[in-house]
Design a protein around this motif. Sequence first.
Motif, PDB file in Angstrom:
ATOM      1  N   SER A   4       0.799  12.131  -1.897  1.00 31.07           N
ATOM      2  CA  SER A   4       0.105  13.625  -1.481  1.00 31.07           C
ATOM      3  C   SER A   4       0.807  14.562  -3.087  1.00 31.07           C
ATOM      4  O   SER A   4       2.330  14.414  -2.984  1.00 31.07           O
ATOM      5  CB  SER A   4       0.259  14.922  -0.806  1.00 31.07           C
ATOM      6  N   GLU A   9       0.801  -1.634   0.251  1.00 35.42           N
ATOM      7  CA  GLU A   9       0.579  -0.013  -0.865  1.00 35.42           C
ATOM      8  C   GLU A   9       1.133   1.112   0.356  1.00 35.42           C
ATOM      9  O   GLU A   9       2.160   0.844   0.948  1.00 35.42           O
ATOM     10  CB  GLU A   9      -0.836   0.040   0.893  1.00 35.42           C
ATOM     11  N   ARG A  58      -5.625  16.645  -2.285  1.00 35.98           N
ATOM     12  CA  ARG A  58      -5.644  15.003  -1.879  1.00 35.98           C
ATOM     13  C   ARG A  58      -4.494  14.307  -1.790  1.00 35.98           C
ATOM     14  O   ARG A  58      -3.697  14.471  -2.511  1.00 35.98           O
ATOM     15  CB  ARG A  58      -7.210  14.743  -3.047  1.00 35.98           C
ATOM     16  N   ARG A 109      -7.637   4.614  -3.628  1.00 35.55           N
ATOM     17  CA  ARG A 109      -8.395   6.114  -3.544  1.00 35.55           C
ATOM     18  C   ARG A 109      -8.004   6.977  -2.956  1.00 35.55           C
ATOM     19  O   ARG A 109      -6.589   7.240  -3.260  1.00 35.55           O
ATOM     20  CB  ARG A 109      -9.592   5.781  -2.061  1.00 35.55           C
ATOM     21  N   THR A 110      -8.939   7.985  -2.725  1.00 34.50           N
ATOM     22  CA  THR A 110      -8.219   9.168  -2.545  1.00 34.50           C
ATOM     23  C   THR A 110      -8.466   9.434  -0.484  1.00 34.50           C
ATOM     24  O   THR A 110      -9.830   9.396  -0.429  1.00 34.50           O
ATOM     25  CB  THR A 110      -8.596  10.317  -3.516  1.00 34.50           C
ATOM     26  N   ARG A 111      -7.887  10.479  -0.169  1.00 34.93           N
ATOM     27  CA  ARG A 111      -7.849  10.766   1.043  1.00 34.93           C
ATOM     28  C   ARG A 111      -7.263  12.349   0.823  1.00 34.93           C
ATOM     29  O   ARG A 111      -6.406  12.950   0.766  1.00 34.93           O
ATOM     30  CB  ARG A 111      -6.808   9.959   2.079  1.00 34.93           C
ATOM     31  N   PRO A 112      -8.751  13.101   1.799  1.00 35.03           N
ATOM     32  CA  PRO A 112      -8.129  14.662   2.278  1.00 35.03           C
ATOM     33  C   PRO A 112      -6.725  15.204   2.679  1.00 35.03           C
ATOM     34  O   PRO A 112      -6.997  14.423   4.046  1.00 35.03           O
ATOM     35  CB  PRO A 112      -9.231  15.597   2.293  1.00 35.03           C
ATOM     36  N   ASN A 113      -6.200  16.120   2.523  1.00 40.23           N
ATOM     37  CA  ASN A 113      -5.566  17.040   2.730  1.00 40.23           C
ATOM     38  C   ASN A 113      -5.605  17.463   3.873  1.00 40.23           C
ATOM     39  O   ASN A 113      -5.562  18.189   3.133  1.00 40.23           O
ATOM     40  CB  ASN A 113      -3.691  17.087   2.144  1.00 40.23           C
ATOM     41  N   GLU A 114      -4.884  17.261   5.359  1.00 39.36           N
ATOM     42  CA  GLU A 114      -5.588  18.659   5.561  1.00 39.36           C
ATOM     43  C   GLU A 114      -5.015  20.056   6.605  1.00 39.36           C
ATOM     44  O   GLU A 114      -3.441  18.873   6.256  1.00 39.36           O
ATOM     45  CB  GLU A 114      -5.972  18.059   7.058  1.00 39.36           C
ATOM     46  N   GLU A 132       0.745   5.782  -0.425  1.00 42.39           N
ATOM     47  CA  GLU A 132       0.085   7.004  -0.041  1.00 42.39           C
ATOM     48  C   GLU A 132       1.188   7.921  -0.665  1.00 42.39           C
ATOM     49  O   GLU A 132       2.072   7.921   0.497  1.00 42.39           O
ATOM     50  CB  GLU A 132      -0.695   7.096   1.405  1.00 42.39           C
ATOM     51  N   VAL A 165      -4.067   7.027  -2.630  1.00 38.21           N
ATOM     52  CA  VAL A 165      -4.065   5.805  -1.972  1.00 38.21           C
ATOM     53  C   VAL A 165      -4.075   4.268  -2.733  1.00 38.21           C
ATOM     54  O   VAL A 165      -5.489   3.916  -2.977  1.00 38.21           O
ATOM     55  CB  VAL A 165      -4.542   5.384  -0.590  1.00 38.21           C
TER      56      VAL A 165
END
Length: 143
Positions: free
Chosen positions: A51, A47, A95, A82-87, A49, A98
């Motif tokens: 940015s 896996e 985003r 999938r995508t995950r938002p960067n805070e 991840e 992943v």
Amino acid sequence: MKKYFGLLTCLLILGGCGGYIKNENGSEYIKQLDGEPIGCIFLYKLESEVSVYDQDDARRYLENRIADQARPGNAYWIVSQRTRPNEWVLFGPERAFVLTANVYECPNIHNIKTARADKPMPEYNIKPCGGSFYGVSNGCAGN
């Protein structure tokens, strides 16, 4: 006028960030598959991840990670993405991508068959010729 020039410069700089990740350690020879391969050895699940702005950069990052492993494979199949938002990001991608992939070692990298269920079966036009069947020919010799 200076505001517009500064805004245009910022947009060009951000647009130039696509294609930022380059191939390393021979990762350009790793092949992406569209399904589970037949006749290959499953090595591990990986896996990654990252940015980045572009999905191709995320895939290239995954290929570089495969090439950096102790036992790198020569083919991979992305089983989940999938995508995950960067805070709390002021500058940079909003985003993170992943990607989860199964990595395989295949004996012949140029001739890999996959077990995709959604692939349509080819249709052949089979015609009888003198009591026997000849495959995809346009007809019988002599007719």
